[in-house]
Design a protein around this motif. Structure first.
Motif, PDB file in Angstrom:
ATOM      1  N   GLN A  95       0.828  -1.210   0.000  1.00  0.00           N
ATOM      2  CA  GLN A  95       0.000   0.000   0.000  1.00  0.00           C
ATOM      3  C   GLN A  95       0.859   1.256   0.000  1.00  0.00           C
ATOM      4  O   GLN A  95       0.554   2.223  -0.700  1.00  0.00           O
ATOM      5  CB  GLN A  95      -0.930   0.005   1.209  1.00  0.00           C
ATOM      6  N   LEU A  96       1.926   1.237   0.783  1.00  0.00           N
ATOM      7  CA  LEU A  96       2.823   2.392   0.819  1.00  0.00           C
ATOM      8  C   LEU A  96       3.434   2.646  -0.555  1.00  0.00           C
ATOM      9  O   LEU A  96       3.552   3.795  -0.996  1.00  0.00           O
ATOM     10  CB  LEU A  96       3.940   2.174   1.853  1.00  0.00           C
ATOM     11  N   ARG A  97       3.833   1.579  -1.224  1.00  0.00           N
ATOM     12  CA  ARG A  97       4.448   1.676  -2.545  1.00  0.00           C
ATOM     13  C   ARG A  97       3.503   2.331  -3.552  1.00  0.00           C
ATOM     14  O   ARG A  97       3.935   3.157  -4.362  1.00  0.00           O
ATOM     15  CB  ARG A  97       4.842   0.279  -3.021  1.00  0.00           C
ATOM     16  N   THR A  98       2.225   1.974  -3.495  1.00  0.00           N
ATOM     17  CA  THR A  98       1.255   2.542  -4.443  1.00  0.00           C
ATOM     18  C   THR A  98       1.081   4.042  -4.224  1.00  0.00           C
ATOM     19  O   THR A  98       0.733   4.754  -5.150  1.00  0.00           O
ATOM     20  CB  THR A  98      -0.121   1.852  -4.332  1.00  0.00           C
ATOM     21  N   ARG A  99       1.358   4.505  -3.012  1.00  0.00           N
ATOM     22  CA  ARG A  99       1.237   5.940  -2.715  1.00  0.00           C
ATOM     23  C   ARG A  99       2.574   6.664  -2.844  1.00  0.00           C
ATOM     24  O   ARG A  99       2.668   7.853  -2.545  1.00  0.00           O
ATOM     25  CB  ARG A  99       0.676   6.128  -1.303  1.00  0.00           C
ATOM     26  N   GLY A 100       3.610   5.920  -3.225  1.00  0.00           N
ATOM     27  CA  GLY A 100       4.928   6.534  -3.400  1.00  0.00           C
ATOM     28  C   GLY A 100       5.636   6.837  -2.088  1.00  0.00           C
ATOM     29  O   GLY A 100       6.554   7.656  -2.054  1.00  0.00           O
ATOM     30  N   GLU A 101       5.244   6.168  -1.031  1.00  0.00           N
ATOM     31  CA  GLU A 101       5.850   6.402   0.281  1.00  0.00           C
ATOM     32  C   GLU A 101       6.948   5.369   0.546  1.00  0.00           C
ATOM     33  O   GLU A 101       6.954   4.294  -0.046  1.00  0.00           O
ATOM     34  CB  GLU A 101       4.777   6.306   1.374  1.00  0.00           C
ATOM     35  N   PRO A 102       7.877   5.693   1.442  1.00  0.00           N
ATOM     36  CA  PRO A 102       8.948   4.740   1.773  1.00  0.00           C
ATOM     37  C   PRO A 102       8.384   3.470   2.429  1.00  0.00           C
ATOM     38  O   PRO A 102       7.402   3.534   3.161  1.00  0.00           O
ATOM     39  CB  PRO A 102       9.827   5.495   2.763  1.00  0.00           C
ATOM     40  N   GLU A 103       9.029   2.366   2.148  1.00  0.00           N
ATOM     41  CA  GLU A 103       8.606   1.087   2.721  1.00  0.00           C
ATOM     42  C   GLU A 103       9.233   0.893   4.096  1.00  0.00           C
ATOM     43  O   GLU A 103      10.337   1.348   4.352  1.00  0.00           O
ATOM     44  CB  GLU A 103       9.010  -0.052   1.785  1.00  0.00           C
ATOM     45  N   ALA A 104       8.534   0.171   4.967  1.00  0.00           N
ATOM     46  CA  ALA A 104       8.990  -0.044   6.347  1.00  0.00           C
ATOM     47  C   ALA A 104       9.861  -1.288   6.491  1.00  0.00           C
ATOM     48  O   ALA A 104      10.791  -1.308   7.312  1.00  0.00           O
ATOM     49  CB  ALA A 104       7.781  -0.159   7.267  1.00  0.00           C
TER      50      ALA A 104
END
Length: 161
Positions: A95-104
């Motif tokens: 989900q983070l990837r689809t929003r362009g956010e860094p992965e945990a």
């Protein structure tokens, strides 16, 4: 005469570290190369091992094997917990990837690797600080189990602030 005595003392002190490191308890130790306790306790059930390890009249080698077994058990539990957390994080990272956010997940993995490095070095420091002693490896395994339990607690108990 005094100079000869001083030289003899210096020679003795200079040779002492070489002598002490030749003891079976003075050598370096790599726990990753230790024989698993499944071989030491071959054919025994977990219940039998636990009963044996609670006995006060066990030899030093047995006490060490019991301490190592305790660490192996808690380390296995931690590995399962870490795998479960990684799976949850991997799902969240999609989900983070689809929003362009860094992965945990990469940070969690790096943190876990660094925690293991910290744990190992803390326990090696404790055991080598104790010097030569027949129970030094018992102390090492106890340290490893204690720190691993603490990490497991950190990952399983909610943070109350």
């Amino acid at each position: 005469m005094m100079r000869a005595t001083n030289i003899a003392i210096c020679l003795f002190l200079a040779s002492s570290p070489a002598y002490s490191s030749s003891s079976i308890y003075g050598s370096t130790f790599d726990y990753t190369k230790a024989t698993p306790t499944s071989q030491y306790f071959a054919g025994k059930t977990e219940e039998q091992i636990q009963r044996f390890c609670k006995n006060d009249a066990v030899a030093t080698m047995d006490v060490s094997a019991c301490a190592q077994h305790d660490f192996e058990r808690v380390a296995q539990t931690l590995e399962k917990k870490v795998s479960a957390i990684e799976q949850i994080m991997a799902d969240g990272d999609k989900q983070l990837r689809t929003r362009g956010e860094p992965e945990a997940l990469p940070y969690f993995r790096r943190g876990q690797e660094n925690w293991k490095y910290y744990r190992d070095n803390e326990c090696y420091a404790d055991v080598y600080e104790a010097g030569q002693a027949s129970l030094r490896f018992v102390e090492f395994w106890d340290c490893m189990a204690r720190m691993t339990r603490n990490r497991l607690d950190e990952l399983t108990k909610p943070i109350n602030e």
